[in-house]
Scaffold this motif. Structure first.
Motif, PDB file in Angstrom:
ATOM      1  N   HIS A 144       0.855  -1.195   0.000  1.00 38.52           N
ATOM      2  CA  HIS A 144       0.000   0.000   0.000  1.00 38.52           C
ATOM      3  C   HIS A 144       0.885   1.237   0.000  1.00 38.52           C
ATOM      4  CE1 HIS A 144       1.257  -0.533   4.137  1.00 38.52           C
ATOM      5  NE2 HIS A 144       1.110   0.778   4.245  1.00 38.52           N
ATOM      6  N   ASP A 146       1.114   4.893   2.026  1.00 41.13           N
ATOM      7  CA  ASP A 146       0.551   5.503   3.242  1.00 41.13           C
ATOM      8  C   ASP A 146      -0.375   6.657   2.895  1.00 41.13           C
ATOM      9  OD1 ASP A 146       3.194   5.134   5.776  1.00 41.13           O
ATOM     10  OD2 ASP A 146       1.947   3.697   4.706  1.00 41.13           O
ATOM     11  N   HIS A 206       4.725   0.095  -0.023  1.00 45.31           N
ATOM     12  CA  HIS A 206       5.435  -0.846   0.851  1.00 45.31           C
ATOM     13  C   HIS A 206       4.480  -1.890   1.420  1.00 45.31           C
ATOM     14  CE1 HIS A 206       3.997   2.517   3.308  1.00 45.31           C
ATOM     15  NE2 HIS A 206       3.892   1.662   4.287  1.00 45.31           N
TER      16      HIS A 206
HETATM   17 FE    FE Z   1       2.360   1.885   5.605  1.00 52.97          FE
END
Ligand code: FE
Ligand code: PW5
Length: 247
Positions: A144, A146, A206
């Motif tokens: 995903h 952030d 990540h």
């Molecule tokens: Fe994250």
């Protein structure tokens, strides 16, 4: 008497501080990622580990809120348990020092830049510290970003407190897929006293690979002042659904 937070910070040599800030500025601007080991020193790191473990066993952690709107159940997207602290809670004195240390690094890194900016960003504010626990038995967090939609977060700082972690046997790697690095990936073992800084936006998708041992991490997100203000305005107009992870 217990040294005050301020006195403890001052005891951290200014030399160490300026060294770290140079790494953070150079690596964030060059790679978008910066890894610093022995960030708090062994004693303090072990004290933070003890605090986090006892908080976990006191039951204050809750299921991590999924940020993806898909219908998948929480288990498929992520299986961590989280709690938010500002450092004033009981048993969090060492976490308060960690948060102040990260604040000082970020603020000094910006000052060092001279133009008051880090990577053309003006940092304005941060979230509280989110303590996450992956309870082992394959718990993970799918790939995903952030901050995919300009919610204001610009730097993710994650501190690991896992003693004797060996990713070859228990997994739990943080794998970052830095944009613009062809197909290279950055694998980061969540070892005790390791601090990771990376841009929160689409530059750094990540994932947390399945962990087969309890895995703790403490994350603080720093806001870009302008982007945060714009997100607030959009939010007031009701256009943007704020992800749960923002305090
Ligand atoms: Fe994250
Ligand atoms: C709550 C929340 C946590 C995280 N953490 C990680 O990606 C894992 C970092 C690690 O533990 O190595 N990311 C997002 C987008 C939200 Br929201």
């Amino acid at each position: 008497r217990e040294l005050s937070c301020k006195e403890q910070l001052q005891s951290i040599s200014m030399e160490w501080m300026s060294q770290i800030c140079q790494y953070v500025v150079r690596d964030l601007e060059k790679y978008g990622i910066c890894v610093v080991d022995n960030f708090m020193g062994k004693e303090r790191a072990e004290a933070i580990h003890r605090s986090v473990v006892s908080m976990y066993h006191s039951g204050v952690f809750v299921e991590g809120e999924t940020v993806s709107s898909s219908l998948e159940t929480t288990k498929n997207v992520r299986s961590d348990k989280i709690t938010w602290v500002d450092g004033s809670e009981s048993n969090c004195a060492n976490i308060a020092v960690l948060i102040s240390t990260i604040d000082t690094i970020i603020m000094n890194a910006i000052r060092m830049k001279g133009n008051g900016q880090l990577g053309q960003r003006t940092i304005g504010g941060r979230t509280k510290a989110m303590i996450a626990c992956y309870p082992g038995s394959g718990s993970h967090y799918v790939k995903h970003v952030d901050n995919p939609n300009r919610d204001g977060r610009c730097i993710t700082t994650t501190y690991y407190v896992n003693k004797d972690w060996d990713a070859k046997t228990v997994g739990g790697l943080l794998r970052i897929f830095p944009q613009g690095w062809a197909n290279q990936v950055v694998d980061i073992e969540p070892i005790l006293d390791r601090m990771v800084f990376f841009w929160s936006d689409r530059r750094n998708p990540h994932e947390v690979q399945p962990a087969f041992r309890t895995r703790y991490a403490i994350t603080v997100w720093y806001f870009d002042a302008k982007e945060r203000e714009e997100a607030r305005i959009r939010h007031r107009e009701g256009a943007v659904k704020e992800p749960k992870s923002n305090e």
